[in-house]
Design a protein around this motif. Sequence first.
Motif, mmCIF file in Angstrom:
data_model
loop_
_atom_site.group_PDB
_atom_site.id
_atom_site.type_symbol
_atom_site.label_atom_id
_atom_site.label_comp_id
_atom_site.label_asym_id
_atom_site.label_seq_id
_atom_site.Cartn_x
_atom_site.Cartn_y
_atom_site.Cartn_z
ATOM 1 N N GLN A 151 -17.818 -28.771 -13.902
ATOM 2 C CA GLN A 151 -16.985 -28.458 -12.812
ATOM 3 C C GLN A 151 -16.148 -27.176 -12.780
ATOM 4 O O GLN A 151 -16.001 -26.389 -13.798
ATOM 5 N N CYS A 152 -15.667 -26.950 -11.600
ATOM 6 C CA CYS A 152 -14.781 -25.672 -11.521
ATOM 7 C C CYS A 152 -13.668 -26.076 -10.522
ATOM 8 O O CYS A 152 -13.417 -27.046 -9.942
ATOM 9 N N THR A 153 -12.717 -25.251 -10.509
ATOM 10 C CA THR A 153 -11.613 -25.198 -9.712
ATOM 11 C C THR A 153 -11.498 -24.278 -8.480
ATOM 12 O O THR A 153 -11.914 -22.967 -8.887
ATOM 13 N N LYS A 154 -11.190 -24.557 -7.496
ATOM 14 C CA LYS A 154 -11.163 -23.562 -6.395
ATOM 15 C C LYS A 154 -9.802 -23.619 -5.739
ATOM 16 O O LYS A 154 -9.329 -24.838 -5.340
ATOM 17 N N LEU A 155 -9.193 -22.601 -5.520
ATOM 18 C CA LEU A 155 -7.956 -22.347 -4.748
ATOM 19 C C LEU A 155 -8.137 -21.285 -3.998
ATOM 20 O O LEU A 155 -8.183 -20.053 -4.142
ATOM 21 N N GLY A 156 -7.939 -21.753 -2.469
ATOM 22 C CA GLY A 156 -8.265 -20.734 -1.322
ATOM 23 C C GLY A 156 -9.457 -20.273 -1.703
ATOM 24 O O GLY A 156 -10.629 -21.050 -1.532
ATOM 25 N N GLU A 157 -9.675 -19.001 -1.496
ATOM 26 C CA GLU A 157 -11.151 -18.437 -1.840
ATOM 27 C C GLU A 157 -11.544 -18.064 -3.074
ATOM 28 O O GLU A 157 -12.394 -17.584 -3.473
ATOM 29 N N THR A 158 -10.671 -18.422 -4.233
ATOM 30 C CA THR A 158 -10.869 -18.001 -5.610
ATOM 31 C C THR A 158 -11.290 -19.180 -6.251
ATOM 32 O O THR A 158 -10.662 -20.453 -6.145
ATOM 33 N N LYS A 159 -12.587 -18.958 -6.955
ATOM 34 C CA LYS A 159 -13.335 -20.251 -7.778
ATOM 35 C C LYS A 159 -13.369 -19.690 -9.208
ATOM 36 O O LYS A 159 -13.841 -18.751 -9.393
ATOM 37 N N SER A 160 -13.059 -20.757 -10.023
ATOM 38 C CA SER A 160 -13.189 -20.444 -11.439
ATOM 39 C C SER A 160 -14.758 -20.614 -11.936
ATOM 40 O O SER A 160 -15.356 -20.990 -11.154
ATOM 41 N N SER A 161 -14.958 -20.082 -13.089
ATOM 42 C CA SER A 161 -16.543 -20.328 -13.634
ATOM 43 C C SER A 161 -16.619 -21.965 -14.076
ATOM 44 O O SER A 161 -15.619 -22.555 -14.123
ATOM 45 N N TYR A 162 -17.879 -22.082 -13.758
ATOM 46 C CA TYR A 162 -18.271 -23.695 -14.243
ATOM 47 C C TYR A 162 -18.158 -23.889 -15.543
ATOM 48 O O TYR A 162 -18.445 -23.064 -16.392
#
Length: 139
Positions: free
Chosen positions: A20-31
Amino acid sequence: MVIEELHINYFCSYLSNRKQCTKLGETKSSYMSMTCGVPQGSVLRPLLFLIYINDITQASSFNTTMFADDINLHMSASNDRTLQRKVKDEIQNIDYWIRANKLSTNYNKNSYIILSRPKGDTAIFNISINSQQICEKMT
């Protein structure tokens, strides 16, 4: 293969090797790999969560009411001093269960309410979970 084994294999494959990853606006974490828990957004999440936490009712002598991902803990005593002591002891049992089952608590969402008191009982409650003060919810 028997039916029960098929069901277990189905759940194991559903819950294994998840990322899983986290997305905030256009920024997405690595999986990142999920090592415990239930995938968010899945249709089975509510059912699997309830199965996962079902034995929390055995963790303490609180009377419990569960609904979705909320739990209400109820307790009574003959006076405030006894009630506070019992609540403190049982809160520790619940906190231990939560940690042992790799869950977390949003302490800001916890509160307590005193529904009735014997006449003349005016003790001030000091309830905390893991050193986090729990506030009284005023009626």
